[in-house]
Design a protein around this motif. Structure first.
Motif, short mmCIF file in Angstrom:
data_model
loop_
_atom_site.label_atom_id
_atom_site.label_comp_id
_atom_site.label_asym_id
_atom_site.label_seq_id
_atom_site.Cartn_x
_atom_site.Cartn_y
_atom_site.Cartn_z
N TYR A 164 0.83 -1.21 0.00
CA TYR A 164 0.00 0.00 0.00
C TYR A 164 0.87 1.26 0.00
O TYR A 164 0.53 2.26 -0.65
CB TYR A 164 -0.95 -0.01 1.20
N TYR A 165 1.97 1.21 0.70
CA TYR A 165 2.90 2.34 0.71
C TYR A 165 3.49 2.56 -0.68
O TYR A 165 3.58 3.69 -1.17
CB TYR A 165 4.01 2.06 1.73
N GLU A 166 3.85 1.47 -1.33
CA GLU A 166 4.40 1.53 -2.68
C GLU A 166 3.38 2.11 -3.66
O GLU A 166 3.71 2.97 -4.49
CB GLU A 166 4.83 0.13 -3.12
N ALA A 167 2.14 1.64 -3.56
CA ALA A 167 1.08 2.12 -4.46
C ALA A 167 0.87 3.63 -4.31
O ALA A 167 0.67 4.35 -5.29
CB ALA A 167 -0.23 1.39 -4.18
N ALA A 168 0.94 4.10 -3.06
CA ALA A 168 0.70 5.52 -2.78
C ALA A 168 1.76 6.42 -3.38
O ALA A 168 1.48 7.58 -3.73
CB ALA A 168 0.62 5.74 -1.28
N HIS A 169 3.00 5.91 -3.51
CA HIS A 169 4.11 6.76 -3.92
C HIS A 169 4.57 6.53 -5.35
O HIS A 169 5.50 7.20 -5.81
CB HIS A 169 5.28 6.57 -2.95
N MET A 170 3.93 5.64 -6.06
CA MET A 170 4.30 5.43 -7.46
C MET A 170 4.04 6.69 -8.28
O MET A 170 3.16 7.48 -7.95
CB MET A 170 3.50 4.26 -8.05
N ASN A 171 4.80 6.86 -9.36
CA ASN A 171 4.67 8.03 -10.23
C ASN A 171 4.88 9.33 -9.47
O ASN A 171 4.09 10.27 -9.56
CB ASN A 171 3.30 8.03 -10.93
N PHE A 172 5.97 9.38 -8.70
CA PHE A 172 6.40 10.60 -8.02
C PHE A 172 5.35 11.18 -7.06
O PHE A 172 5.17 12.39 -6.98
CB PHE A 172 6.81 11.66 -9.05
N SER A 173 4.65 10.29 -6.36
CA SER A 173 3.64 10.69 -5.37
C SER A 173 2.50 11.52 -5.98
O SER A 173 1.86 12.32 -5.30
CB SER A 173 4.28 11.49 -4.22
N HIS A 174 2.24 11.31 -7.27
CA HIS A 174 1.16 12.06 -7.92
C HIS A 174 -0.22 11.55 -7.54
O HIS A 174 -1.23 12.08 -8.03
CB HIS A 174 1.34 12.01 -9.45
N GLY A 175 -0.27 10.58 -6.66
CA GLY A 175 -1.55 10.19 -6.07
C GLY A 175 -2.14 11.34 -5.27
O GLY A 175 -3.33 11.32 -4.92
N LYS A 176 -1.33 12.36 -5.03
CA LYS A 176 -1.80 13.53 -4.27
C LYS A 176 -2.93 14.24 -5.02
O LYS A 176 -3.78 14.89 -4.39
CB LYS A 176 -0.66 14.49 -3.99
N TYR A 177 -2.95 14.14 -6.35
CA TYR A 177 -3.99 14.82 -7.11
C TYR A 177 -5.35 14.16 -6.89
O TYR A 177 -6.37 14.85 -6.80
CB TYR A 177 -3.63 14.85 -8.59
N LEU A 178 -5.35 12.83 -6.80
CA LEU A 178 -6.59 12.14 -6.45
C LEU A 178 -7.00 12.48 -5.02
O LEU A 178 -8.17 12.78 -4.76
CB LEU A 178 -6.43 10.62 -6.61
N MET A 179 -6.04 12.44 -4.10
CA MET A 179 -6.35 12.78 -2.71
C MET A 179 -6.91 14.19 -2.61
O MET A 179 -7.87 14.44 -1.85
CB MET A 179 -5.10 12.66 -1.83
N ALA A 180 -6.35 15.13 -3.37
CA ALA A 180 -6.82 16.51 -3.34
C ALA A 180 -8.28 16.60 -3.77
O ALA A 180 -9.09 17.30 -3.15
CB ALA A 180 -5.95 17.39 -4.24
#
Length: 315
Positions: free
Chosen positions: A223-239
């Motif tokens: 889960y940690y790996e999934a969250a940080h893949m692609n330079f932590s751009h999961g932040k856009y979904l979180m936003a």
């Protein structure tokens, strides 16, 4: 006065540089264990970015859609997929903004995922399928199937998000949080704190599992790996999720939905019976199965029980 201003800017630059270094270090080391190996699957070239998916087994098609969360991915199904593929052609995908799929800088809306589910079934699966959706993903799956009756034979909802919560709309304070998370350096830093190994472990032990002793280090690492893949751009979904753009009321769709919905609910979840009953009241054709000794992700915690429930519904 000038000296104080100079010191202020110097300290600000130093802090920004340190935060940037921390962000880069996290991005470089998050996937060092390579648990989520992309070579085991394929990529669907969707209009908003590549979508990672897998196809296994043989038989009637079955699409598994993980919870909508930037730390989630199709790894959520790792304990049930081998059993399901004995009877079905099982498809899994990483939703846009999650796992191995693209994580573009855009506003993620509920309707965006309605389009993704519709296009994936039509262009990749190519025929009507049964769908299993986890938690908040039930919202866009329901809306997609209500809009297009040729997508699914049935929907199985695992711990669906409450209808009341899905009805929440955005406001100016939520929009501020969205803007803050989308900032290049500080936004990434705040995101990395939210999806740190410590916080993911805390969520699994306190909210996701009923029996925290079953939470493995490999699960946390995935889960940690999934969250940080692609330079932590999961932040856009979180936003977008912080601003409630991914939520949408589905009561009207549930009432009209011709596709049967079966609910798998964990008794250990807060308000589990009330949530399941609300789905039943909205559409009397819905059926419910309750599972014990599990919380948010029974497909990980009590996989055998989940497979039994799925087999019963699909028969």
């Amino acid at each position: 006065m000038k000296k104080n201003i100079k010191h202020f800017f110097l300290l600000t630059a130093l802090a920004a540089g340190t935060i940037h270094f921390v962000n880069r270090f996290i991005n470089m080391t998050a996937d060092i264990k390579n648990i989520l190996k992309a070579e085991n699957g394929n990529f669907y070239d969707w209009k908003n970015g590549q979508i990672y998916y897998t196809k296994r087994g043989s038989g009637s098609p079955l699409l598994l859609i993980h919870d909508l969360n930037p730390v989630s991915s199709s790894y959520e199904w790792c304990k049930v997929i081998r059993k399901l593929e004995k009877k079905h052609t099982v498809y899994t995908l990483d939703l846009l903004g999650c796992g191995r799929s693209a994580k573009p800088y855009l506003t993620y809306t509920n309707y965006l995922y309605v389009q993704l589910v519709t296009d994936f079934i039509q262009n990749v699966i190519g025929e009507k399928t049964d769908i299993i959706a986890s938690n908040e993903s039930i919202s866009f799956v329901t809306l997609a199937c209500n809009m297009n009756k040729d997508l699914a034979n049935s929907i199985i909802a695992i711990n669906p998000t409450s209808l009341k919560e899905l009805h929440i709309t955005t406001d100016k304070y939520a929009s501020v949080k969205k803007t803050l998370l989308e900032l290049p350096v500080i936004g990434t830093f705040l995101y990395n704190i939210k999806v740190s190994n410590t916080n993911i472990t805390k969520y699994f032990r306190e909210e996701y599992y009923a029996r925290p002793q079953l939470v493995s280090s490999k699960l946390i690492d995935a889960y940690y790996e999934a969250a940080h893949m692609n330079f932590s751009h999961g932040k856009y979904l979180m936003a977008s999720m912080e601003a409630n753009y991914t939520k949408n009321s589905i009561e009207h769709a549930l009432k009209k939905l011709e596709t049967p919905i079966y609910v798998i609910e964990s008794r250990n979840m807060k308000d589990a019976i009330a949530i399941a009953d609300s789905y039943k009241k909205t559409n009397s054709g819905n059926e419910i199965v309750y599972l014990s000794n599990c919380k948010k992700y029974p497909q990980l915690e009590v996989a055998d029980k989940v497979v039994e429930a799925i087999d019963m519904f699909l028969k």
